[in-house]
Design a protein around this motif. Structure first.
Motif: not given
Length: 67
Positions: A11-15, A63-67
């Motif tokens: 969760s701390e990694l850059s996008p 993974a972050p969602s694309d919302d």
């Protein structure tokens, strides 16, 4: 040199680093991702370290969602 548990650093990694992991066909981490993990955890992650299938599943699930 051991890869710390993924839940300690994912969760701390850059996008960009997260996307690099998700897009990679290799279980090995690229240099920039290894460096970010080192900065986050203090662990030296070697070139031979690799993500397990379970780690890759964790990354996809978180993974972050694309919302």
């Amino acid at each position: 040199m051991t890869l710390p548990p993924i839940d300690e650093w994912w969760s701390e990694l850059s996008p960009d680093a997260q996307q690099s992991v998700l897009d990679s066909d290799s279980p090995h981490l690229d240099e920039t991702v290894r460096e970010e993990i080192r900065q986050i955890t203090g662990a030296v992650v070697g070139m031979v370290e690799q993500l397990s299938a379970k780690d890759r599943g964790y990354a996809r699930a978180h993974a972050p969602s694309d919302d």
